[in-house]
Design a protein around this motif. Structure first.
Motif, PDB file in Angstrom:
ATOM      1  N   ILE A 400       0.859  -1.182   0.000  1.00 53.91           N
ATOM      2  CA  ILE A 400       0.000   0.000   0.000  1.00 53.91           C
ATOM      3  C   ILE A 400       0.897   1.234   0.000  1.00 53.91           C
ATOM      4  O   ILE A 400       1.803   1.335   0.833  1.00 53.91           O
ATOM      5  CB  ILE A 400      -0.920   0.045   1.229  1.00 53.91           C
ATOM      6  N   ALA A 401       0.632   2.157  -0.913  1.00 49.61           N
ATOM      7  CA  ALA A 401       1.422   3.385  -1.001  1.00 49.61           C
ATOM      8  C   ALA A 401       0.504   4.576  -0.771  1.00 49.61           C
ATOM      9  O   ALA A 401      -0.300   4.923  -1.654  1.00 49.61           O
ATOM     10  CB  ALA A 401       2.105   3.486  -2.358  1.00 49.61           C
ATOM     11  N   TYR A 402       0.618   5.173   0.418  1.00 49.80           N
ATOM     12  CA  TYR A 402      -0.164   6.373   0.719  1.00 49.80           C
ATOM     13  C   TYR A 402       0.604   7.574   0.183  1.00 49.80           C
ATOM     14  O   TYR A 402       1.703   7.891   0.641  1.00 49.80           O
ATOM     15  CB  TYR A 402      -0.420   6.480   2.221  1.00 49.80           C
ATOM     16  N   GLN A 403       0.011   8.233  -0.814  1.00 46.22           N
ATOM     17  CA  GLN A 403       0.765   9.239  -1.547  1.00 46.22           C
ATOM     18  C   GLN A 403       0.892  10.561  -0.800  1.00 46.22           C
ATOM     19  O   GLN A 403       1.866  11.286  -0.987  1.00 46.22           O
ATOM     20  CB  GLN A 403       0.125   9.450  -2.927  1.00 46.22           C
ATOM     21  N   THR A 404      -0.092  10.917   0.015  1.00 43.61           N
ATOM     22  CA  THR A 404      -0.018  12.163   0.774  1.00 43.61           C
ATOM     23  C   THR A 404      -0.283  11.887   2.250  1.00 43.61           C
ATOM     24  O   THR A 404      -0.849  10.856   2.613  1.00 43.61           O
ATOM     25  CB  THR A 404      -1.042  13.204   0.279  1.00 43.61           C
ATOM     26  N   SER A 405       0.099  12.848   3.076  1.00 44.79           N
ATOM     27  CA  SER A 405      -0.082  12.686   4.521  1.00 44.79           C
ATOM     28  C   SER A 405      -1.536  12.842   4.948  1.00 44.79           C
ATOM     29  O   SER A 405      -1.949  12.305   5.974  1.00 44.79           O
ATOM     30  CB  SER A 405       0.762  13.720   5.270  1.00 44.79           C
ATOM     31  N   PRO A 487       5.801  15.771  -1.901  1.00 45.29           N
ATOM     32  CA  PRO A 487       6.023  17.177  -1.519  1.00 45.29           C
ATOM     33  C   PRO A 487       4.953  18.150  -1.998  1.00 45.29           C
ATOM     34  O   PRO A 487       4.704  19.160  -1.340  1.00 45.29           O
ATOM     35  CB  PRO A 487       7.377  17.498  -2.176  1.00 45.29           C
ATOM     36  N   PHE A 488       4.312  17.865  -3.147  1.00 47.55           N
ATOM     37  CA  PHE A 488       3.342  18.824  -3.682  1.00 47.55           C
ATOM     38  C   PHE A 488       2.229  19.127  -2.683  1.00 47.55           C
ATOM     39  O   PHE A 488       1.650  20.219  -2.682  1.00 47.55           O
ATOM     40  CB  PHE A 488       2.721  18.301  -4.995  1.00 47.55           C
ATOM     41  N   PRO A 498       2.097  22.589  -7.714  1.00 50.85           N
ATOM     42  CA  PRO A 498       2.034  21.736  -8.913  1.00 50.85           C
ATOM     43  C   PRO A 498       2.879  20.480  -8.722  1.00 50.85           C
ATOM     44  O   PRO A 498       3.814  20.452  -7.920  1.00 50.85           O
ATOM     45  CB  PRO A 498       2.632  22.636 -10.018  1.00 50.85           C
ATOM     46  N   LEU A 499       2.529  19.447  -9.464  1.00 54.23           N
ATOM     47  CA  LEU A 499       3.317  18.222  -9.455  1.00 54.23           C
ATOM     48  C   LEU A 499       4.736  18.532  -9.925  1.00 54.23           C
ATOM     49  O   LEU A 499       4.936  19.236 -10.915  1.00 54.23           O
ATOM     50  CB  LEU A 499       2.671  17.188 -10.380  1.00 54.23           C
ATOM     51  N   SER A 500       5.720  18.003  -9.221  1.00 49.48           N
ATOM     52  CA  SER A 500       7.119  18.263  -9.577  1.00 49.48           C
ATOM     53  C   SER A 500       7.840  16.956  -9.875  1.00 49.48           C
ATOM     54  O   SER A 500       7.329  15.861  -9.601  1.00 49.48           O
ATOM     55  CB  SER A 500       7.837  18.982  -8.432  1.00 49.48           C
ATOM     56  N   GLN A 501       9.053  17.074 -10.402  1.00 52.26           N
ATOM     57  CA  GLN A 501       9.862  15.899 -10.668  1.00 52.26           C
ATOM     58  C   GLN A 501      10.228  15.175  -9.384  1.00 52.26           C
ATOM     59  O   GLN A 501      10.422  13.951  -9.387  1.00 52.26           O
ATOM     60  CB  GLN A 501      11.130  16.295 -11.433  1.00 52.26           C
ATOM     61  N   ASP A 502      10.296  15.910  -8.262  1.00 49.75           N
ATOM     62  CA  ASP A 502      10.570  15.267  -6.984  1.00 49.75           C
ATOM     63  C   ASP A 502       9.453  14.290  -6.617  1.00 49.75           C
ATOM     64  O   ASP A 502       9.711  13.184  -6.111  1.00 49.75           O
ATOM     65  CB  ASP A 502      10.705  16.324  -5.872  1.00 49.75           C
ATOM     66  N   ASP A 503       8.191  14.699  -6.863  1.00 51.72           N
ATOM     67  CA  ASP A 503       7.052  13.812  -6.594  1.00 51.72           C
ATOM     68  C   ASP A 503       7.134  12.560  -7.465  1.00 51.72           C
ATOM     69  O   ASP A 503       6.958  11.436  -6.988  1.00 51.72           O
ATOM     70  CB  ASP A 503       5.734  14.530  -6.883  1.00 51.72           C
ATOM     71  N   ILE A 504       7.407  12.777  -8.744  1.00 49.99           N
ATOM     72  CA  ILE A 504       7.463  11.660  -9.691  1.00 49.99           C
ATOM     73  C   ILE A 504       8.590  10.701  -9.336  1.00 49.99           C
ATOM     74  O   ILE A 504       8.435   9.472  -9.402  1.00 49.99           O
ATOM     75  CB  ILE A 504       7.630  12.197 -11.131  1.00 49.99           C
ATOM     76  N   ALA A 505       9.721  11.257  -8.899  1.00 46.29           N
ATOM     77  CA  ALA A 505      10.871  10.420  -8.547  1.00 46.29           C
ATOM     78  C   ALA A 505      10.556   9.490  -7.380  1.00 46.29           C
ATOM     79  O   ALA A 505      11.002   8.336  -7.351  1.00 46.29           O
ATOM     80  CB  ALA A 505      12.073  11.302  -8.215  1.00 46.29           C
ATOM     81  N   LYS A 533      -6.265  13.914  -8.755  1.00 53.62           N
ATOM     82  CA  LYS A 533      -5.763  14.165 -10.105  1.00 53.62           C
ATOM     83  C   LYS A 533      -4.246  14.259 -10.111  1.00 53.62           C
ATOM     84  O   LYS A 533      -3.568  13.667 -10.958  1.00 53.62           O
ATOM     85  CB  LYS A 533      -6.376  15.474 -10.631  1.00 53.62           C
ATOM     86  N   VAL A 534      -3.680  15.002  -9.168  1.00 55.28           N
ATOM     87  CA  VAL A 534      -2.227  15.167  -9.121  1.00 55.28           C
ATOM     88  C   VAL A 534      -1.564  13.826  -8.800  1.00 55.28           C
ATOM     89  O   VAL A 534      -0.540  13.462  -9.395  1.00 55.28           O
ATOM     90  CB  VAL A 534      -1.826  16.234  -8.087  1.00 55.28           C
ATOM     91  N   CYS A 535      -2.143  13.070  -7.870  1.00 57.47           N
ATOM     92  CA  CYS A 535      -1.578  11.770  -7.513  1.00 57.47           C
ATOM     93  C   CYS A 535      -1.625  10.800  -8.685  1.00 57.47           C
ATOM     94  O   CYS A 535      -0.693  10.015  -8.895  1.00 57.47           O
ATOM     95  CB  CYS A 535      -2.318  11.192  -6.313  1.00 57.47           C
ATOM     96  N   LEU A 536      -2.706  10.836  -9.457  1.00 57.37           N
ATOM     97  CA  LEU A 536      -2.793   9.969 -10.629  1.00 57.37           C
ATOM     98  C   LEU A 536      -1.768  10.387 -11.673  1.00 57.37           C
ATOM     99  O   LEU A 536      -1.114   9.537 -12.295  1.00 57.37           O
ATOM    100  CB  LEU A 536      -4.203  10.019 -11.209  1.00 57.37           C
ATOM    101  N   ASP A 537      -1.603  11.677 -11.876  1.00 62.97           N
ATOM    102  CA  ASP A 537      -0.596  12.157 -12.828  1.00 62.97           C
ATOM    103  C   ASP A 537       0.805  11.690 -12.425  1.00 62.97           C
ATOM    104  O   ASP A 537       1.632  11.363 -13.281  1.00 62.97           O
ATOM    105  CB  ASP A 537      -0.629  13.682 -12.914  1.00 62.97           C
ATOM    106  N   ALA A 538       1.072  11.669 -11.113  1.00 59.14           N
ATOM    107  CA  ALA A 538       2.375  11.202 -10.635  1.00 59.14           C
ATOM    108  C   ALA A 538       2.593   9.735 -11.022  1.00 59.14           C
ATOM    109  O   ALA A 538       3.692   9.346 -11.450  1.00 59.14           O
ATOM    110  CB  ALA A 538       2.480  11.377  -9.128  1.00 59.14           C
ATOM    111  N   VAL A 539       1.536   8.917 -10.875  1.00 59.59           N
ATOM    112  CA  VAL A 539       1.638   7.503 -11.256  1.00 59.59           C
ATOM    113  C   VAL A 539       1.808   7.369 -12.764  1.00 59.59           C
ATOM    114  O   VAL A 539       2.662   6.609 -13.249  1.00 59.59           O
ATOM    115  CB  VAL A 539       0.399   6.723 -10.768  1.00 59.59           C
TER     116      VAL A 539
END
Length: 644
Positions: A400-405, A487-488, A498-505, A533-539
């Protein structure tokens, strides 16, 4: 720059614009992406500003607030910074403001406009006009007359940007507003206040009144562009474009405006006849997906199961060509019944040693590595708790990956409760000073203040421990539970970065470490917070960047929907049934998220608790399958496969 969306007589071919559709009474263009649509609208506004400036004229803009125009404003700011677009010849009039409302409040539309546009461009401050939410009640009529006169003194509005509420309101012109109405005070509809409640931390904090431009004021604009995104706007979009002109739906008055365009994304346009039932509009090319949509639509129309449909049913509802395509009603019914039947499986990870040619998932490998991405720390169990439970039970390695706090969704009262329990239990512990600092910050907090770091950390830990309690209940080892804290999200406010490369990494690293055979992600693009939406874009971006890796050849991506919406039956690729016992297990898993129960901060417009929404949605999906003549289950969770 050239105009890309101009007048009602001009269509934009790349988008789904149908001028000859007899059902549609307002010019509209439809885009796959709201981002692409927003860019084109921003370009039209920029073109107008430049054209007016070249002629030595003032450009008068009518501006809207809410989530719909944010990307348009982002693009205008970008054009100002990167292309030198100047706003010195612009005068702006905002549609509305809550009443009473301090302009310094984070809830005010003054704050919204400054944050998203005015603070980042060179518009003269004296050229900005926003209704004043602080004037005395007795002075409102005179003030509103003055607002009207100010608009007229600049020659009227050249371009009016609009959003649309689910009541059909434009500005705050609620149902019942007269088409000749002008700027005035108005009482807000209950539904409008519910839609705004997440931003105010509860409907009880939403003002009951507002000052708004009238329908007549809006109608006097030379050009109107209305934006609508997401499935929650689909019904009112259909009523506005295809329905009768009714004061109960003020947006329908726009049918009589000579230069209006509604700019939509595919979800907002999904209930328009040309998308929902295109066979009623003209000739269609019958793909398998469209056949499935048509048969499900017909079953609901005539209230029959698939295998009971007759030639007469098809012929009387504009589907004669579908029978011609398939050769016979009998064969079509059998084919569609089988396709829907094959979406149902009790083995979401694939059934070992079985013929998988007609199953949604592969049988091999028998034991799969699975990642369930959860935008918030409870979306996993709310949206797919039954499937989650089934995957673990059937022996798959589930992560399970919880993307945000999820820290902003914890109330101060809950944070104080947990902090005080900890301080009472361990009064001399090392961290007691930090807890005391957090509790004092909560007690001293004033309106508009962002939670300090230690408060956000406390609230994040509450969500984390609730999540671990739920995953332990579903027998997932703690080492397979990952808290990504992208981080976003960590702004402390509803507005995120906005979604950043740090989030994607971060997402990429988890995927590359686990090398999954299955990924589940939230495909609910109309989430009220925007976080989904942002979390899906990261995936999406992470998986696209990893696509060249050999292990990704075996990785399938399944999208689930959140608490607000479910996939339509014709969209479902995998339907996982739940027994009554599994429904209860899912409910209990949701209950472990105690801070999100009984008075959750971001309830949205649906006042039911999350577990109630989830159960009723799953039961409704099962009912749809049953009504089509398929198996009778207590509840069903639905998924759509996505080819990344």
């Amino acid at each position: 720059m050239e105009h890309l969306i101009k007048k009602k007589s001009i269509s934009y071919e790349k988008a789904g614009s149908h001028e000859d559709n007899r059902y549609e009474k307002i010019h509209n263009v439809v885009f796959e992406s709201s981002s692409e649509a927003s860019l084109l609208v921003a370009r039209e506004i920029a073109d107008l500003i430049v054209d007016k400036n070249n002629r030595g004229e003032t450009c008068v803009l009518g501006l809207a607030t809410g989530s719909s125009p944010i990307r348009v404003y982002d693009e205008l700011v970008k054009m100002h910074r990167e292309n030198g677009l100047s706003f010195k010849n612009v005068v702006s009039f905002n549609l509305d403001e809550y009443f009473p409302m301090n302009p310094e409040s984070i809830h005010s539309y003054h704050h919204f406009m400054n944050e998203h546009l005015f603070n980042h461009i060179d518009i003269p401050k004296e050229n900005i006009f926003i209704p004043d939410g602080t004037i005395a009640q007795q002075d409102i009529p005179a003030y509103c007359q003055g607002y009207e006169q100010k608009i007229k003194s600049f020659g009227g509005i050249d371009f009016q940007l609009l959003g649309i509420g689910r009541t059909g309101h434009i500005g705050f012109n609620e149902p019942g507003s007269h088409y000749n109405s002008i700027t005035r005070s108005i009482t807000l509809d209950q539904l409008t206040r519910e839609d705004a409640s997440s931003g105010f931390h509860g409907i009880e904090n939403v003002p009951k009144k507002a000052i708004t431009m009238g329908v007549g004021t809006v109608f006097s604009a030379k050009r109107i562009v209305l934006l609508a995104w997401g499935h929650k706007k689909a019904e009112v979009v259909k009523q506005t474009i295809e329905g009768e002109i009714l004061p109960q739906i003020p947006a329908t008055y726009l049918q009589e405006h000579l230069n209006t365009t509604m700019v939509l994304n595919t979800e907002a346009a999904s209930m328009l006849t040309r998308f929902e039932s295109p066979w009623l509009v003209g000739e269609v090319q019958w793909s398998e997906a469209l056949m499935k949509r048509a048969v499900v639509w017909l079953c609901r129309k005539v209230d029959k199961s698939i295998l009971r449909l007759t030639d007469k049913d098809y012929n009387e509802h504009g589907l004669a060509s579908l029978i011609t395509e398939k050769g016979s009603t009998y064969q079509l019914n059998i084919d569609m019944f089988n396709k829907l039947q094959h979406t149902i499986t009790g083995w979401p990870g694939g059934k070992p040693n079985a013929d998988d040619s007609n199953r949604p998932e592969r049988k091999s490998p028998e034991k799969k590595r699975v990642i369930i991405f959860s935008p918030h720390p409870d979306d996993d169990v709310i949206s797919m708790g039954g499937t989650f439970d089934r995957l673990v039970e059937q022996g798959h390695e589930v992560h399970i990956a919880y993307q945000t706090s999820g820290n902003i969704a914890v109330s101060n009262a809950d944070a104080l409760k947990f902090a005080e329990v900890a301080m009472d239990f361990l009064p001399n512990c090392k961290g007691v000073d930090k807890l005391q600092k957090a509790t004092k910050a909560i007690e001293d907090q004033r309106e508009n203040e962002i939670d300090p770091l230690e408060v956000r950390e406390l609230k994040g830990l509450i969500r984390k421990r609730e999540s671990i309690a739920a995953t332990r209940y579903l027998n997932v080892p703690d080492e397979q539970v990952h808290f990504l804290n992208l981080p976003f999200y960590e702004t402390g406010t509803i507005k995120k970065n906005p979604l950043s490369q740090d989030d994607i990494a971060i997402v990429k690293k988890l995927i590359s470490d686990i090398q999954p055979h299955q990924v589940y992600a939230a495909g609910d693009l109309a989430d009220p917070h925007g976080t989904h939406k942002v979390c899906l874009d990261a995936v999406f971006k992470a998986m696209a960047e990893l696509k060249s890796q050999s292990y990704m050849d075996q990785c399938w991506l399944w999208l689930y929907r959140g608490a607000w919406h479910e996939w339509e039956i014709h969209e479902i690729d995998m339907a996982v049934p739940m027994s009554p016992d599994q429904v209860l297990r899912k409910r209990k898993a949701i209950f472990f998220h105690q801070s999100q129960k009984d008075g959750v901060l971001f309830q949205g417009e649906d006042l039911r608790e999350f577990w109630v929404r989830a159960e009723e949605r799953n039961k409704e999906t099962a009912k749809h399958y049953r009504d089509l003549g398929l198996a009778d289950y207590a509840a069903i969770e639905a998924f759509k496969r996505f080819d990344y």
